[in-house]
Design a protein around this motif. Structure first.
Motif, PDB file in Angstrom:
ATOM      1  N   ASN A  56      -1.219   2.794  -3.577  1.00 22.99           N
ATOM      2  CA  ASN A  56      -1.329   4.233  -3.824  1.00 22.99           C
ATOM      3  C   ASN A  56      -2.536   4.890  -3.155  1.00 22.99           C
ATOM      4  N   LEU A  57      -3.147   4.235  -2.185  1.00 23.55           N
ATOM      5  CA  LEU A  57      -4.252   4.862  -1.461  1.00 23.55           C
ATOM      6  C   LEU A  57      -3.799   6.172  -0.817  1.00 23.55           C
ATOM      7  N   GLU A  58      -2.525   6.226  -0.428  1.00 20.36           N
ATOM      8  CA  GLU A  58      -1.990   7.432   0.204  1.00 20.36           C
ATOM      9  C   GLU A  58      -1.927   8.611  -0.761  1.00 20.36           C
ATOM     10  N   LYS A  59      -2.057   8.361  -2.062  1.00 20.71           N
ATOM     11  CA  LYS A  59      -2.006   9.435  -3.056  1.00 20.71           C
ATOM     12  C   LYS A  59      -3.368  10.044  -3.366  1.00 20.71           C
ATOM     13  N   ASN A  83      -5.290  10.337   5.964  1.00 18.60           N
ATOM     14  CA  ASN A  83      -4.384  10.429   7.107  1.00 18.60           C
ATOM     15  C   ASN A  83      -3.561   9.160   7.265  1.00 18.60           C
ATOM     16  N   LEU A  84      -2.359   9.329   7.805  1.00 14.81           N
ATOM     17  CA  LEU A  84      -1.527   8.222   8.238  1.00 14.81           C
ATOM     18  C   LEU A  84      -1.724   8.102   9.736  1.00 14.81           C
ATOM     19  N   GLU A  85      -2.208   6.937  10.182  1.00 17.31           N
ATOM     20  CA  GLU A  85      -2.538   6.751  11.591  1.00 17.31           C
ATOM     21  C   GLU A  85      -1.928   5.457  12.104  1.00 17.31           C
ATOM     22  N   SER A  86      -1.661   5.411  13.389  1.00 17.99           N
ATOM     23  CA  SER A  86      -1.209   4.183  14.025  1.00 17.99           C
ATOM     24  C   SER A  86      -2.415   3.261  14.179  1.00 17.99           C
ATOM     25  N   LEU A 103     -11.824   3.907   3.872  1.00 17.94           N
ATOM     26  CA  LEU A 103     -10.905   2.944   3.272  1.00 17.94           C
ATOM     27  C   LEU A 103      -9.625   2.925   4.097  1.00 17.94           C
ATOM     28  N   SER A 104      -9.007   1.753   4.216  1.00 18.22           N
ATOM     29  CA  SER A 104      -7.773   1.665   4.993  1.00 18.22           C
ATOM     30  C   SER A 104      -6.850   0.609   4.404  1.00 18.22           C
ATOM     31  N   THR A 105      -5.543   0.896   4.499  1.00 23.83           N
ATOM     32  CA  THR A 105      -4.516  -0.061   4.100  1.00 23.83           C
ATOM     33  C   THR A 105      -3.262   0.193   4.925  1.00 23.83           C
ATOM     34  N   CYS A 106      -2.375  -0.796   4.940  1.00 26.66           N
ATOM     35  CA  CYS A 106      -1.126  -0.628   5.676  1.00 26.66           C
ATOM     36  C   CYS A 106      -0.188   0.314   4.924  1.00 26.66           C
ATOM     37  N   ASN A 107       0.763   0.869   5.645  1.00 26.75           N
ATOM     38  CA  ASN A 107       1.811   1.694   5.051  1.00 26.75           C
ATOM     39  C   ASN A 107       2.992   0.770   4.798  1.00 26.75           C
ATOM     40  N   PHE A 116      -2.921   3.909   6.335  1.00 31.21           N
ATOM     41  CA  PHE A 116      -3.499   5.046   5.641  1.00 31.21           C
ATOM     42  C   PHE A 116      -5.007   4.896   5.749  1.00 31.21           C
ATOM     43  N   VAL A 117      -5.662   5.959   6.164  1.00 24.99           N
ATOM     44  CA  VAL A 117      -7.114   5.944   6.345  1.00 24.99           C
ATOM     45  C   VAL A 117      -7.709   7.088   5.535  1.00 24.99           C
TER      46      VAL A 117
END
Length: 138
Positions: A56-59, A83-86, A103-107, A116-117
């Motif tokens: 849920n980092l994207e939230k 942000n969602l980044e490549s 912070l970063s994790t995969c989508n 997600f960054v």
């Protein structure tokens, strides 16, 4: 955990234990960018719960406060961007003239290379006070 090497195998091994502080990125005491990354998985069966460290980092929302705790300090950061980044295009700047957190994790629902960054600016640090052990003197 902060691994002693940036070697991919070392970083992958550290991720099995939870979120990882990227070697060479800033610390809570430094004026630089502290980079922490971890797995996320929304699969119904996950054998290692550490694969959900950043679920849920994207939230996270702009303006939210993130708390980072060490053994004796707690630092607070206010989210500036989500942000969602490549992975090919996501450049994490490790040196910085200001205290910040990335912070970063995969989508886990998108392309395997999507990340997600979250970038957050330093707010403050406070010392943690630990209660002293209770001694029964009766």
């Amino acid at each position: 955990e902060t691994p002693v090497s940036r070697d991919i195998a070392v970083l992958d091994s550290a991720l099995l234990k939870g979120a990882v502080h990227y070697p060479g990125s800033g610390t809570m005491a430094e004026t630089s960018n502290m980079f922490i990354f971890g797995h996320s998985s929304h699969l119904p069966v996950v054998n290692n719960e550490n694969f959900r460290a950043f679920n849920n980092l994207e939230k996270v929302k702009v303006g939210d406060i993130i708390r980072v705790e060490s053994t004796d300090l707690v630092s607070f950061y206010r989210v500036r961007t989500v942000n969602l980044e490549s992975a090919d295009e996501a450049l994490i700047e490790l040196s910085n003239r200001s205290k910040m957190l990335t912070l970063s994790t995969c989508n886990s629902f998108g392309e395997p290379s999507d990340r997600f960054v979250v970038k957050a600016d330093f707010v403050r640090t406070v010392e943690l006070t630990r209660p002293t052990a209770y001694l029964d003197k009766s």
